[in-house]
Design an enzyme around this catalytic site. Structure first.
Site, PDB file in Angstrom:
ATOM      1  N   HIS A  49       0.792  -1.235   0.000  1.00  0.00           N
ATOM      2  CA  HIS A  49       0.000   0.000   0.000  1.00  0.00           C
ATOM      3  C   HIS A  49       0.831   1.296   0.000  1.00  0.00           C
ATOM      4  CE1 HIS A  49      -3.467  -2.528   1.140  1.00  0.00           C
ATOM      5  NE2 HIS A  49      -2.702  -3.045   2.081  1.00  0.00           N
TER       6      HIS A  49
HETATM    7  C1  BDR Z   1      -3.152   0.522   5.411  1.00  0.00           C
HETATM    8  O1  BDR Z   1      -3.295  -0.019   6.712  1.00  0.00           O
HETATM    9  C2  BDR Z   1      -2.061  -0.479   7.190  1.00  0.00           C
HETATM   10  O2  BDR Z   1      -2.197  -1.799   7.600  1.00  0.00           O
HETATM   11  C3  BDR Z   1      -1.058  -0.322   6.089  1.00  0.00           C
HETATM   12  O3  BDR Z   1       0.180   0.120   6.627  1.00  0.00           O
HETATM   13  C4  BDR Z   1      -1.668   0.702   5.173  1.00  0.00           C
HETATM   14  O4  BDR Z   1      -1.293   2.017   5.552  1.00  0.00           O
HETATM   15  C5  BDR Z   1      -3.832  -0.407   4.422  1.00  0.00           C
HETATM   16  O5  BDR Z   1      -5.188  -0.496   4.693  1.00  0.00           O
END
Ligand code: BDR
Ligand code: CA
Length: 310
Positions: free
Chosen positions: A240
């Site tokens: 992400h």
């Molecule tokens: C987001 O949530 C976290 O688990 C990850 O770092 C990312 O920023 C994804 O939904």
């Protein structure tokens, strides 16, 4: 160079985002501010320092911010990131200090001190620190060049509830404040990050760098993808947060639309949902650039090439 502050809750994918930023001469990282999210604040601020040391940047300033969301109890994600938030590699405890100043004060002071429109906020976790800065010092809003954030989802649905993505779900009131701030916003939702998959060959490309950073990145992603791969049935998990940094380096990797995005805070069922007017069916004014797709091969090529320099 472009001046940025990275607000983050590391998190394996946050860690890779920080590495990408520190590896990129086009960016000047003014500071890294930690927020509670994937794991509690005591761990996210420590993890941020561990990653700076891994990158050979013990001089970087790391600040601790909010330990909990504005109105709701903290929800963490150890089931994704492991007990430490950075499970996978065996990294040494950091020796560089945590700054004495709080993250919110650092954000405010920096935006007041730097030329107007010169500082970009890169938000990789719940938006608590960013919202607190905007609430405490509304004068900073017109001084922010842009807020680029990972959060939300529309076509993909949610990853924490059926309606909500983790970062927005954890602090929906903070997200609402940010989206109502009038500051230019670019959003990297699940709709795009679910197309940035850490397939085996991509993880091996990091390992093949043969450097401490390459090895640690492969080990971070080995751990991180185990959860998502099983869950989504894909070859690799979604990477992400590094998309936020890649956008600043190569925006041509992405397609996007300027639309209205509102945050649900009234309904328990859909708490933290990003309501995206993709088709322009309301007369609500666009308030965000919503990123929809990416050149995933180009994204991973950029990451590998940059991390090789650390
Ligand atoms: C987001 O949530 C976290 O688990 C990850 O770092 C990312 O920023 C994804 O939904
Ligand atoms: Ca994150």
């Amino acid at each position: 160079t472009r001046k940025i502050i990275i607000d983050t809750d590391p998190g394996q994918d946050d860690a890779v985002a920080i590495l990408l930023a520190l590896a990129s001469p086009e960016l000047e990282v003014l500071g890294i501010t930690a927020v509670a999210g994937n794991v509690p604040l005591a761990l996210t601020q420590k993890n941020a320092r561990m990653i700076c040391e891994l990158a050979g940047r013990p001089d970087m300033k790391v600040f601790a911010g909010a330990a909990r969301p504005l109105m709701r109890p903290l929800v963490t994600a150890e089931y994704v990131h492991g007990k430490t938030g950075l499970d996978g590699p065996d990294l040494p405890d950091p020796t560089m200090p945590l700054q004495a100043q709080g993250a919110v004060d650092f954000i405010i002071d920096t935006l007041r001190a730097e030329p107007e429109g010169s500082v970009t906020l890169c938000a990789l976790g719940p938006l608590t620190n960013v919202a607190l800065a905007l609430i405490q010092a509304p004068d900073i809003a017109p001084r922010i060049r842009e807020i680029v954030l990972m959060g939300g989802g529309c076509f993909e649905g949610g990853n924490t509830t059926p309606a909500a993505e983790f970062n927005i779900y954890v602090d929906p009131h903070a997200a609402k404040t940010v989206f109502a701030s009038g500051v230019p916003i670019t959003v990297f939702p699940l709709d795009v990050t679910h197309r940035a998959l850490t397939s085996r060959d991509r993880v091996e490309a990091f390992r093949s760098l043969g450097t401490p950073v390459g090895t640690a990145t492969a080990e971070l992603l080995d751990f991180f993808e185990r959860f998502d791969e099983a869950k989504y049935g894909t070859d690799g998990g979604p990477l992400h947060d590094p998309n936020v940094i890649a956008w600043l380096l190569q925006p041509e990797l992405y397609t996007h639309r300027h639309v209205n995005v509102e945050i649900e805070t009234g309904s328990e069922l859909t708490m933290g949902m990003t309501v995206v007017d993709w088709w322009g069916v309301t007369d609500r004014a666009p308030n965000a650039t919503y990123v929809r797709d990416l050149d995933d091969a180009g994204f991973f090529a950029l990451l590998t090439e940059r991390l090789a320099t650390l």
